[in-house]
Design a protein around this motif. Structure first.
Motif, mmCIF file in Angstrom:
data_model
loop_
_atom_site.group_PDB
_atom_site.id
_atom_site.type_symbol
_atom_site.label_atom_id
_atom_site.label_comp_id
_atom_site.label_asym_id
_atom_site.label_seq_id
_atom_site.Cartn_x
_atom_site.Cartn_y
_atom_site.Cartn_z
ATOM 1 N N VAL A 226 -6.752 -8.811 7.755
ATOM 2 C CA VAL A 226 -5.920 -9.968 7.390
ATOM 3 C C VAL A 226 -5.287 -9.741 6.019
ATOM 4 O O VAL A 226 -4.095 -10.001 5.815
ATOM 5 C CB VAL A 226 -6.768 -11.265 7.376
ATOM 6 N N VAL A 227 -6.085 -9.227 5.078
ATOM 7 C CA VAL A 227 -5.569 -8.943 3.737
ATOM 8 C C VAL A 227 -4.504 -7.853 3.785
ATOM 9 O O VAL A 227 -3.445 -7.969 3.155
ATOM 10 C CB VAL A 227 -6.710 -8.531 2.784
ATOM 11 N N LEU A 228 -4.764 -6.784 4.535
ATOM 12 C CA LEU A 228 -3.790 -5.696 4.643
ATOM 13 C C LEU A 228 -2.487 -6.182 5.279
ATOM 14 O O LEU A 228 -1.394 -5.756 4.876
ATOM 15 C CB LEU A 228 -4.384 -4.541 5.461
ATOM 16 N N ALA A 229 -2.587 -7.095 6.245
ATOM 17 C CA ALA A 229 -1.386 -7.670 6.863
ATOM 18 C C ALA A 229 -0.623 -8.522 5.848
ATOM 19 O O ALA A 229 0.626 -8.503 5.819
ATOM 20 C CB ALA A 229 -1.778 -8.526 8.070
ATOM 21 N N ASP A 230 -1.369 -9.249 5.002
ATOM 22 C CA ASP A 230 -0.723 -10.066 3.962
ATOM 23 C C ASP A 230 0.019 -9.173 2.967
ATOM 24 O O ASP A 230 1.146 -9.485 2.559
ATOM 25 C CB ASP A 230 -1.780 -10.902 3.233
ATOM 26 N N VAL A 231 -0.609 -8.059 2.584
ATOM 27 C CA VAL A 231 0.038 -7.110 1.670
ATOM 28 C C VAL A 231 1.314 -6.557 2.298
ATOM 29 O O VAL A 231 2.370 -6.465 1.646
ATOM 30 C CB VAL A 231 -0.925 -5.955 1.318
ATOM 31 N N LEU A 232 1.249 -6.209 3.569
ATOM 32 C CA LEU A 232 2.397 -5.646 4.268
ATOM 33 C C LEU A 232 3.566 -6.635 4.326
ATOM 34 O O LEU A 232 4.713 -6.257 4.042
ATOM 35 C CB LEU A 232 2.000 -5.237 5.688
ATOM 36 N N GLN A 233 3.255 -7.890 4.643
ATOM 37 C CA GLN A 233 4.351 -8.869 4.733
ATOM 38 C C GLN A 233 4.955 -9.160 3.357
ATOM 39 O O GLN A 233 6.145 -9.418 3.243
ATOM 40 C CB GLN A 233 3.878 -10.146 5.430
ATOM 41 N N ARG A 234 4.153 -9.067 2.293
ATOM 42 C CA ARG A 234 4.695 -9.268 0.942
ATOM 43 C C ARG A 234 5.521 -8.060 0.504
ATOM 44 O O ARG A 234 6.472 -8.204 -0.266
ATOM 45 C CB ARG A 234 3.575 -9.559 -0.054
ATOM 46 N N LEU A 235 5.153 -6.883 0.975
ATOM 47 C CA LEU A 235 5.966 -5.703 0.704
ATOM 48 C C LEU A 235 7.332 -5.817 1.369
ATOM 49 O O LEU A 235 8.360 -5.441 0.793
ATOM 50 C CB LEU A 235 5.245 -4.448 1.218
ATOM 51 N N VAL A 236 7.341 -6.350 2.582
ATOM 52 C CA VAL A 236 8.580 -6.467 3.347
ATOM 53 C C VAL A 236 9.451 -7.599 2.820
ATOM 54 O O VAL A 236 10.665 -7.427 2.606
ATOM 55 C CB VAL A 236 8.276 -6.693 4.844
ATOM 56 N N PHE A 237 8.847 -8.767 2.590
ATOM 57 C CA PHE A 237 9.623 -9.951 2.221
ATOM 58 C C PHE A 237 9.624 -10.247 0.720
ATOM 59 O O PHE A 237 10.377 -11.095 0.262
ATOM 60 C CB PHE A 237 9.094 -11.175 2.980
ATOM 61 N N GLY A 238 8.771 -9.544 -0.025
ATOM 62 C CA GLY A 238 8.726 -9.748 -1.465
ATOM 63 C C GLY A 238 7.822 -10.897 -1.871
ATOM 64 O O GLY A 238 7.496 -11.777 -1.061
ATOM 65 N N ILE B 113 -4.197 -3.856 -6.030
ATOM 66 C CA ILE B 113 -5.597 -4.303 -6.112
ATOM 67 C C ILE B 113 -6.022 -4.985 -4.820
ATOM 68 O O ILE B 113 -7.167 -4.843 -4.381
ATOM 69 C CB ILE B 113 -5.805 -5.243 -7.330
ATOM 70 N N ALA B 114 -5.097 -5.693 -4.159
ATOM 71 C CA ALA B 114 -5.417 -6.338 -2.879
ATOM 72 C C ALA B 114 -5.763 -5.280 -1.832
ATOM 73 O O ALA B 114 -6.734 -5.431 -1.071
ATOM 74 C CB ALA B 114 -4.249 -7.186 -2.408
ATOM 75 N N THR B 115 -4.975 -4.211 -1.797
ATOM 76 C CA THR B 115 -5.230 -3.132 -0.845
ATOM 77 C C THR B 115 -6.567 -2.465 -1.129
ATOM 78 O O THR B 115 -7.345 -2.176 -0.206
ATOM 79 C CB THR B 115 -4.106 -2.080 -0.916
ATOM 80 N N ALA B 116 -6.855 -2.236 -2.401
ATOM 81 C CA ALA B 116 -8.115 -1.594 -2.788
ATOM 82 C C ALA B 116 -9.313 -2.446 -2.362
ATOM 83 O O ALA B 116 -10.298 -1.927 -1.807
ATOM 84 C CB ALA B 116 -8.143 -1.358 -4.293
ATOM 85 N N ILE B 117 -9.233 -3.748 -2.609
ATOM 86 C CA ILE B 117 -10.340 -4.644 -2.239
ATOM 87 C C ILE B 117 -10.519 -4.680 -0.729
ATOM 88 O O ILE B 117 -11.641 -4.636 -0.214
ATOM 89 C CB ILE B 117 -10.099 -6.060 -2.794
ATOM 90 N N ALA B 118 -9.397 -4.748 0.004
ATOM 91 C CA ALA B 118 -9.467 -4.778 1.470
ATOM 92 C C ALA B 118 -10.144 -3.515 2.008
ATOM 93 O O ALA B 118 -10.976 -3.584 2.925
ATOM 94 C CB ALA B 118 -8.075 -4.925 2.063
ATOM 95 N N LEU B 119 -9.816 -2.365 1.432
ATOM 96 C CA LEU B 119 -10.410 -1.104 1.883
ATOM 97 C C LEU B 119 -11.899 -1.035 1.551
ATOM 98 O O LEU B 119 -12.700 -0.500 2.332
ATOM 99 C CB LEU B 119 -9.672 0.083 1.257
ATOM 100 N N ILE B 120 -12.279 -1.606 0.397
ATOM 101 C CA ILE B 120 -13.693 -1.641 0.012
ATOM 102 C C ILE B 120 -14.482 -2.528 0.985
ATOM 103 O O ILE B 120 -15.578 -2.170 1.432
ATOM 104 C CB ILE B 120 -13.855 -2.147 -1.433
#
Length: 215
Positions: A96-108, A180-187
């Motif tokens: 869910v976090v990784l999806a949130d990061v992805l959508q923020r990368l796409v839409f800003g 940092i969001a991506t790092a936490i999600a991976l951890i």
């Protein structure tokens, strides 16, 4: 006669130990549960994937504490079943976090650095308190030790969110928050996989306990 007395004393001591562990685990569980709601709400309002990720890590910790609490005084197979559910849910949260990061990368996004900073400091304070509460029991029962390790690792994650907030403010860019969001999600994902693996090994008789360690 002596053995009966010794058995009774041992039983009483174990019951007292279980009661103490439950009280301690309930305390850290409630602290993390409340902080999850606070941090998740703040992360949503601040458009911060970092805060959302850190809040979901708080939720993951709450689940670890719940499994530990559930396991106090119970057979290991119950802990294994609960841990598999725990790890599965943590896996979902990580994606869910990784999806949130992805959508923020796409839409800003435009993270609110000030809110990120204040909430991250509050989360750090909560984890320091949990760390202090669990510190004296860190070398005891495996459940308490795993919970202490969780709090120790979480302080590092909170510090990462604080650093990312400072970078967002300094650079006026969102990428430190997304990193940092991506790092936490991976951890969290790594922790979930480890918990599931350990739990399945316990059920198969290959191990005698579950690490439950966060990260």
């Amino acid at each position: 006669m002596s053995s009966c007395c010794d058995s009774s004393c041992s039983s009483t001591a174990q019951a007292q130990m279980d009661k103490t562990q439950k009280r301690l685990l309930w305390t850290v569980l409630l602290l993390n549960g409340v902080m999850f709601f606070v941090e998740f709400t703040a992360g949503w309002l601040a458009e911060s994937s970092g805060l959302i990720a850190d809040s979901l890590d708080m939720l993951a910790d709450t689940l670890v504490y719940a499994v530990s609490l559930y396991a106090v005084g119970k057979a290991i197979k119950y802990k294994a079943n609960a841990a598999i559910f725990n790890g599965t849910l943590q896996t979902v949260l990580a994606f869910v976090v990784l999806a949130d990061v992805l959508q923020r990368l796409v839409f800003g996004s435009q993270p609110n650095a000030n809110m990120m900073l204040w909430i991250a400091f509050l989360a750090l304070a909560v984890n320091v308190l949990c760390f202090a509460l669990l510190y004296s029991s860190r070398n005891g029962d495996i459940n308490i030790r795993a919970s202490w390790i969780c709090s120790r690792n979480d302080m590092l994650m909170n510090s990462g969110v604080i650093i990312s907030a400072l970078l967002v403010a300094q650079l006026d860019m969102a990428w430190p928050d997304l990193v940092i969001a991506t790092a936490i999600a991976l951890i969290v994902l790594r922790s979930a996989i480890r918990i599931i693996h350990d739990a399945r090994a316990v059920k198969a008789g290959e191990k005698t306990d579950i690490s439950g360690c966060c990260g």
